[in-house]
Design a protein around this motif. Sequence first.
Motif, PDB file in Angstrom:
ATOM      1  N   TYR A   1       1.995  -1.027  -1.870  1.00 47.20           N
ATOM      2  CA  TYR A   1       1.771  -2.128  -0.956  1.00 47.20           C
ATOM      3  C   TYR A   1       2.924  -3.120  -1.024  1.00 47.20           C
ATOM      4  O   TYR A   1       3.425  -3.591  -0.006  1.00 47.20           O
ATOM      5  N   GLU A   2       3.332  -3.392  -2.245  1.00 45.50           N
ATOM      6  CA  GLU A   2       4.371  -4.390  -2.410  1.00 45.50           C
ATOM      7  C   GLU A   2       5.691  -3.946  -1.768  1.00 45.50           C
ATOM      8  O   GLU A   2       6.421  -4.759  -1.209  1.00 45.50           O
TER       9      GLU A   2
ATOM     10  N   HIS B   1       4.290  -3.399   2.333  1.00 45.07           N
ATOM     11  CA  HIS B   1       3.434  -4.376   3.000  1.00 45.07           C
ATOM     12  C   HIS B   1       2.687  -3.786   4.175  1.00 45.07           C
ATOM     13  O   HIS B   1       2.432  -4.449   5.178  1.00 45.07           O
TER      14      HIS B   1
ATOM     15  N   LYS C   1      -8.953   0.914   0.190  1.00 41.10           N
ATOM     16  CA  LYS C   1      -8.004   0.591   1.257  1.00 41.10           C
ATOM     17  C   LYS C   1      -7.492  -0.791   0.938  1.00 41.10           C
ATOM     18  O   LYS C   1      -8.285  -1.729   0.825  1.00 41.10           O
ATOM     19  N   ILE C   2      -6.195  -0.919   0.751  1.00 42.94           N
ATOM     20  CA  ILE C   2      -5.682  -2.247   0.494  1.00 42.94           C
ATOM     21  C   ILE C   2      -4.636  -2.604   1.537  1.00 42.94           C
ATOM     22  O   ILE C   2      -3.933  -1.742   2.058  1.00 42.94           O
ATOM     23  N   GLY C   3      -4.589  -3.858   1.865  1.00 41.47           N
ATOM     24  CA  GLY C   3      -3.661  -4.287   2.889  1.00 41.47           C
ATOM     25  C   GLY C   3      -3.572  -5.791   2.930  1.00 41.47           C
ATOM     26  O   GLY C   3      -4.377  -6.479   2.293  1.00 41.47           O
ATOM     27  N   GLY C   4      -2.622  -6.294   3.660  1.00 44.72           N
ATOM     28  CA  GLY C   4      -2.409  -7.731   3.734  1.00 44.72           C
ATOM     29  C   GLY C   4      -2.970  -8.298   5.024  1.00 44.72           C
ATOM     30  O   GLY C   4      -3.776  -7.666   5.698  1.00 44.72           O
ATOM     31  N   HIS C   5      -2.516  -9.483   5.356  1.00 43.87           N
ATOM     32  CA  HIS C   5      -3.047 -10.155   6.541  1.00 43.87           C
ATOM     33  C   HIS C   5      -2.600  -9.484   7.836  1.00 43.87           C
ATOM     34  O   HIS C   5      -3.314  -9.481   8.811  1.00 43.87           O
TER      35      HIS C   5
ATOM     36  N   GLN D   1      -2.045  -6.373   8.468  1.00 48.92           N
ATOM     37  CA  GLN D   1      -2.194  -4.921   8.430  1.00 48.92           C
ATOM     38  C   GLN D   1      -2.544  -4.360   9.798  1.00 48.92           C
ATOM     39  O   GLN D   1      -3.141  -5.036  10.643  1.00 48.92           O
TER      40      GLN D   1
ATOM     41  N   MET E   1      -9.471  -8.835   0.470  1.00 51.36           N
ATOM     42  CA  MET E   1      -8.323  -8.044   0.025  1.00 51.36           C
ATOM     43  C   MET E   1      -6.952  -8.662   0.299  1.00 51.36           C
ATOM     44  O   MET E   1      -6.140  -8.778  -0.616  1.00 51.36           O
ATOM     45  N   PRO E   2      -6.664  -9.086   1.530  1.00 52.74           N
ATOM     46  CA  PRO E   2      -5.342  -9.662   1.775  1.00 52.74           C
ATOM     47  C   PRO E   2      -5.039 -10.854   0.873  1.00 52.74           C
ATOM     48  O   PRO E   2      -3.914 -10.989   0.374  1.00 52.74           O
ATOM     49  N   PHE E   3      -6.029 -11.672   0.629  1.00 57.99           N
ATOM     50  CA  PHE E   3      -5.797 -12.845  -0.221  1.00 57.99           C
ATOM     51  C   PHE E   3      -5.572 -12.424  -1.668  1.00 57.99           C
ATOM     52  O   PHE E   3      -4.722 -13.001  -2.370  1.00 57.99           O
TER      53      PHE E   3
ATOM     54  N   GLN F   1      -4.295  -9.658  -2.566  1.00 59.85           N
ATOM     55  CA  GLN F   1      -2.947  -9.087  -2.588  1.00 59.85           C
ATOM     56  C   GLN F   1      -1.904 -10.173  -2.758  1.00 59.85           C
ATOM     57  O   GLN F   1      -0.989 -10.062  -3.568  1.00 59.85           O
ATOM     58  N   ASP F   2      -2.058 -11.228  -1.962  1.00 58.49           N
ATOM     59  CA  ASP F   2      -1.112 -12.343  -2.053  1.00 58.49           C
ATOM     60  C   ASP F   2      -1.046 -12.861  -3.477  1.00 58.49           C
ATOM     61  O   ASP F   2       0.044 -13.059  -4.035  1.00 58.49           O
TER      62      ASP F   2
ATOM     63  N   TYR G   1      -1.868 -11.387  -6.223  1.00 55.53           N
ATOM     64  CA  TYR G   1      -1.239 -10.433  -7.131  1.00 55.53           C
ATOM     65  C   TYR G   1       0.269 -10.458  -6.989  1.00 55.53           C
ATOM     66  O   TYR G   1       1.008 -10.450  -7.969  1.00 55.53           O
ATOM     67  N   GLU G   2       0.702 -10.507  -5.764  1.00 57.51           N
ATOM     68  CA  GLU G   2       2.136 -10.449  -5.533  1.00 57.51           C
ATOM     69  C   GLU G   2       2.840 -11.672  -6.125  1.00 57.51           C
ATOM     70  O   GLU G   2       3.945 -11.582  -6.636  1.00 57.51           O
TER      71      GLU G   2
END
Lengths: 256, 256
Positions: free
Chosen positions: A98-99, A102, A120-124, A126, B91-93, B95-96, B98-99
Amino acid sequence: MEHQRDRDDLDTVLGKALAVLRAFGPADSVLPLAELVRRTGLAKGTAHRVAGDLVHHRLLDRTEHGYRLSGGLFELGLRAAAERTLVELAMPFLQDLYERTHETVHLGVRQGGEVLYLTKIGGHRQARTPSRTGGRMPVHCTAIGKVLLAHADEEELTAVLSGPLERRTPRTVVAPGLLRRQLAKAVEAGVAYEYEESTQGLLCVAAPVLEPDGRTAVAAISVTGPVGRFRPEPHANTVRSAAAALGAVMAGRSRG
Amino acid sequence: MEHQRDRDDLDTVLGKALAVLRAFGPADSVLPLAELVRRTGLAKGTAHRVAGDLVHHRLLDRTEHGYRLSGGLFELGLRAAAERTLVELAMPFLQDLYERTHETVHLGVRQGGEVLYLTKIGGHRQARTPSRTGGRMPVHCTAIGKVLLAHADEEELTAVLSGPLERRTPRTVVAPGLLRRQLAKAVEAGVAYEYEESTQGLLCVAAPVLEPDGRTAVAAISVTGPVGRFRPEPHANTVRSAAAALGAVMAGRSRG
DNA sequence: CGACGGCGTTCCGCTCAGCGGTACGCTGTT
DNA sequence: AACAGCGTACCGCTGAGCGGAACGCCGTCG
């Protein structure tokens, strides 16, 4: 035979209870009693009692508008050892993916002719994917599905290929011959691609997580992005090595 | 009363089935029949049949060494709407977070006097936390637990405070008065901290995901790291705003 | 080596949990 | 006012489920 089982199962308490629980599809959040009756085929009185019992056992929640699968069930599911350790071990690798990209990252396993998404992982930002954690998709039209099918035994492979291949989009591969060739290539390359075959506007690369024998696949990892900003090919290597690394970790784990 | 319920529940098929399923703790992967008999208190023959039925219904897997919670149960749990949407939206939050931190990130909810972890994400170098997805911890010694307890109603709060507060480490707060003061401060600050109170060598900040009313907390987010390289205070703002943003999204969701 | 204890499995007759048809009260809608 | 769809409540019949008992199969003792 499926019919047979359905009918038999409704003759036992447990069968009825599960029929009620499984009446909830991945998309349903709350179902009224009448809907449960319709979907399960149970008698109204019976459904009412069974649902009540399930509430008592905290597998269902009662709401204003009907019943809902409860947190107790969620928790119970999270105790399933095999799937949970898979998810836990995979997490760091999924994070890395993911990193770097993205984009949306999936972890899935195959169940017969379908893919079950475990995470399932993803950001804003996605891509709008139809997949959901705990959801299913046909194998033949997704990258994860194809790469898992490619590593299945001949028997299962032909079973899927000889069944009807549902057309999901104009680009869905529905010709068994073409699909078979794609799968062969996928084994060779160590990755499978999807080009808008399950959903318009979505591209995807997936790589298999293999057993130590290097043949059987226990799961697959994928990266998905929208046509336009995303090209799957450049990520083939990353996805492949993430999957390989996860495979190695799991091999070490099951030995130690 | 708990006793009462346990006994009553064993008098019904569903109760027996659930007793078997719940016999699996978060740490158990495979249990032999005899162990199930011991934990559930069922008669041997009964346990055998019930377990067999559960296998037939794909809630259990049969292995060489006993029974195991199956993928079917995992999948079913993932259908629980409330928890799943929470996880998906979060999840998106997460992720943020974590990143930004590259430390372990948790999403948890409160169930009585315990925290249930819905998700845990982390990288390769994550701190060795005892928490697991689907696992539980006492509320009084974790950052997530404290921040959730701080937003509970007075009744629940006093229930926990008047119960015995298990000492997990030398630094566990077991004095009700001190804990109450910490909770008050947590409400004010919008975050709670944990300094090696559940596990030696672990530090943690957590912030609540609030309902639109700004009082009741539906969940909490935390960042955990090992003493030495990690200080929780600098991340207070990040965690708080992530939790707040998630709260806003959820509010919008339930309205629309 | 024989006795033993723990395991999973099978059997079987008794009984009460569960069944589902029926009926009722409450809503909104025609 | 009649109706249709919903959730709920009742109740007598019956077979699904119960669990004690017995069995065969290991290992592990004395």
